[in-house]
Design an enzyme around this catalytic site. Structure first.
Site, PDB file in Angstrom:
ATOM      1  CD  GLN A 229      24.419  15.253 -33.100  1.00 36.79           C
ATOM      2  OE1 GLN A 229      25.330  14.446 -33.184  1.00 36.79           O
ATOM      3  NE2 GLN A 229      24.575  16.514 -33.430  1.00 36.79           N
TER       4      GLN A 229
ATOM      5  CG  ASP B 284      24.009  16.584 -37.805  1.00 36.24           C
ATOM      6  OD1 ASP B 284      24.374  15.630 -38.497  1.00 36.24           O
ATOM      7  OD2 ASP B 284      24.561  17.693 -37.843  1.00 36.24           O
TER       8      ASP B 284
ATOM      9  CG  HIS C 127      30.737  24.031 -37.401  1.00 36.52           C
ATOM     10  ND1 HIS C 127      31.431  23.627 -38.510  1.00 36.52           N
ATOM     11  CD2 HIS C 127      30.345  22.886 -36.782  1.00 36.52           C
ATOM     12  CE1 HIS C 127      31.484  22.317 -38.559  1.00 36.52           C
ATOM     13  NE2 HIS C 127      30.830  21.829 -37.529  1.00 36.52           N
TER      14      HIS C 127
HETATM   15  P1  AMP Z   1      29.747  18.535 -36.459  1.00 35.24           P
HETATM   16  O1  AMP Z   1      31.040  19.266 -36.262  1.00 35.24           O
HETATM   17  O2  AMP Z   1      29.525  18.106 -37.864  1.00 35.24           O
HETATM   18  O3  AMP Z   1      29.536  17.461 -35.441  1.00 35.24           O
HETATM   19  O4  AMP Z   1      28.610  19.599 -36.195  1.00 35.24           O
HETATM   20  C1  AMP Z   1      28.564  20.333 -34.993  1.00 35.24           C
HETATM   21  C2  AMP Z   1      27.220  20.983 -34.893  1.00 35.24           C
HETATM   22  O5  AMP Z   1      27.015  21.825 -36.019  1.00 35.24           O
HETATM   23  C3  AMP Z   1      26.057  19.968 -34.894  1.00 35.24           C
HETATM   24  O6  AMP Z   1      25.082  20.365 -33.942  1.00 35.24           O
HETATM   25  C4  AMP Z   1      25.538  20.063 -36.299  1.00 35.24           C
HETATM   26  O7  AMP Z   1      24.157  19.742 -36.391  1.00 35.24           O
HETATM   27  C5  AMP Z   1      25.756  21.537 -36.590  1.00 35.24           C
HETATM   28  N1  AMP Z   1      25.783  21.768 -38.042  1.00 35.24           N
HETATM   29  C6  AMP Z   1      26.522  21.114 -38.953  1.00 35.24           C
HETATM   30  N2  AMP Z   1      26.234  21.569 -40.194  1.00 35.24           N
HETATM   31  C7  AMP Z   1      25.294  22.528 -40.048  1.00 35.24           C
HETATM   32  C8  AMP Z   1      24.578  23.376 -40.948  1.00 35.24           C
HETATM   33  N3  AMP Z   1      24.783  23.316 -42.256  1.00 35.24           N
HETATM   34  N4  AMP Z   1      23.676  24.243 -40.441  1.00 35.24           N
HETATM   35  C9  AMP Z   1      23.458  24.293 -39.094  1.00 35.24           C
HETATM   36  N5  AMP Z   1      24.099  23.525 -38.194  1.00 35.24           N
HETATM   37  C10 AMP Z   1      24.993  22.654 -38.661  1.00 35.24           C
END
Ligand code: AMP
Length: 291
Positions: free
Chosen positions: A153, A150, A37
Site C-alpha cells: 500500500q 502494509d 494505529h
Molecule cells: P488500517 O486501519 O488497517 O487500514 O490501518 C491504518 C494504518 O495503520 C495503515 O497505514 C496501516 O499500515 C497502519 N498499521 C496497521 N497495523 C500496523 C502495525 N502493526 N504497525 C504499524 N502500522 C500499522
C-alpha cells in the site's frame, strides 16, 4: 477532540488551519484502533500542529468475497483511545457522504500491483487510491502517515503522490508487534487460540529469511523456499504467498541487491494476515525506503 462527519466541515477546518499557518498531520485508518494505529498518531502529533485521523471502512477496496461486512468496528473505543493521546480531530464520514453516487471516473493502478496482495485482491489498490485521493483533497494534509506493515500500500501511495503531484509528504512508520513478534492488526481478534499460537511463526519465518541474508545468502528463491517451509511446518493456515521482491518497485529479482521486501500472506479460517520485512543486501533495514 473534535468529531467531524461532514466533508464540508472537514474542508473548512483544514482551510482555516492552513490560513493560520498550521501544519496538518493525517492518519487514514479503517478504525478498531490498536497500538499500531496509535503509533502512527503519535508520529503525526510529533511532526504536525494539528492531527486528523480518519475512520472509514472503504467498501471500494474490499472484494465481493472479502470481510467488508465483518470488519470490526467500535467507534466509542476508538474515540477514547484517540482522545487519550491528544489527537485533535476524528474524521468519520459515512459511505453515503463519500460515495453519494457511483464515481464517474475510476482509478486503476498500473504498477506495483501485479504481485503480493495485488494479484490476490483484484481491484483492492484501485479502491485504496480512489479513497485516498478523496481524503487528501478533503483533509489537505501536510504529512500523511502509513504503516510499513502494509508495505505494498505504501509503495502504491508513493506512486499516487508522484503521478498526481499531491502537495504532501508521505511518512512510512515501522510495524508495531506483539511481544512474541506477531504484527498488530485489527484482524488478529478473528484468530482462534490455536491459530494465535501458530501465527507467531509468520514473523519468525520472515526473521529466519532475513537472517539468511545476514549470513550471506543472495539467492531470492532459496530464501523464499526456506521461509515457506517454516510457515508450512508450523501453521495450519493456507499460504497465500511468500515473495521476495525489490522495494518499493516490487519487481521480481533472483538475487538480493539494493532494498528488497520479504512478504507473506496467510489465510487462517477467519483472518487473512499479512506481514513483511524490508532490508538490503546486508540484511539491514534501510532508513529511507520511498522513491
Ligand atoms: P488500517 O486501519 O488497517 O487500514 O490501518 C491504518 C494504518 O495503520 C495503515 O497505514 C496501516 O499500515 C497502519 N498499521 C496497521 N497495523 C500496523 C502495525 N502493526 N504497525 C504499524 N502500522 C500499522
Amino acid at each position: 477532540m473534535e468529531i467531524i462527519r461532514s466533508i464540508t466541515e472537514m474542508r473548512e477546518k483544514s482551510n482555516h488551519l492552513k490560513r493560520n499557518g498550521q501544519t496538518i498531520g493525517f492518519v487514514p485508518t479503517m478504525g478498531y484502533f490498536h497500538d499500531g494505529h496509535l503509533q502512527l498518531m503519535e508520529e503525526a502529533l510529533y511532526a504536525d500542529d494539528y492531527v486528523v485521523v480518519s475512520i472509514f471502512v472503504n467498501p471500494l477496496q474490499f472484494g465481493p468475497n472479502e470481510d467488508y461486512g465483518q470488519y470490526p468496528r467500535d467507534e466509542k473505543h476508538d474515540r477514547e483511545r484517540a482522545e487519550n493521546i491528544g489527537v485533535h480531530a476524528l474524521f468519520i464520514p459515512s459511505v453515503q457522504a463519500m460515495y453519494p453516487t457511483k464515481t464517474a471516473i475510476t482509478m486503476t493502478v498500473g504498477e506495483r500491483t501485479n504481485v503480493l496482495c495485488g494479484t490476490k485482491r483484484p481491484g483492492h489498490f484501485d479502491g485504496v487510491v480512489t479513497v485516498l485521493t478523496k481524503l487528501f483533497n478533503i483533509v489537505q494534509p501536510t504529512h500523511a502517515f502509513f504503516g510499513k506493515k502494509d508495505a505494498q500500500q505504501l509503495a502504491v501511495v508513493d506512486l499516487l503522490m508522484n503521478d498526481f503531484n499531491f502537495p504532501l509528504q508521505l511518512v512510512g512508520v515501522p510495524t508495531l508487534r506483539e511481544a512474541d513478534g506477531l504484527a498488530k492488526s485489527s484482524r488478529n481478534i478473528f484468530l482462534s487460540a490455536k491459530e494465535r499460537n501458530e501465527a507467531v511463526w509468520i514473523s519468525k519465518a520472515l526473521l529466519s529469511g532475513q537472517q539468511l541474508v545476514v549470513d550471506g545468502e543472495k539467492n531470492a528463491g532459496s530464501i523464499v523456499k526456506e521461509v515457506t517451509k517454516i510457515v508450512d511446518k508450523h501453521t495450519s493456515g493456507y499460504i497465500d504467498y511468500v515473495e521476495l521482491l525489490t522495494y518499493p518497485d516490487l519487481q521480481k529479482t533472483e538475487t538480493i541487491e539494493g532494498t528488497v521486501i520479504l512478504a507473506m500472506a496467510i489465510q487462517f479460517e477467519h483472518a487473512r494476515l499479512i506481514d513483511n520485512l524490508i532490508f538490503n543486501h546486508t540484511g539491514n533495514e534501510p532508513t529511507y525506503i520511498l522513491t
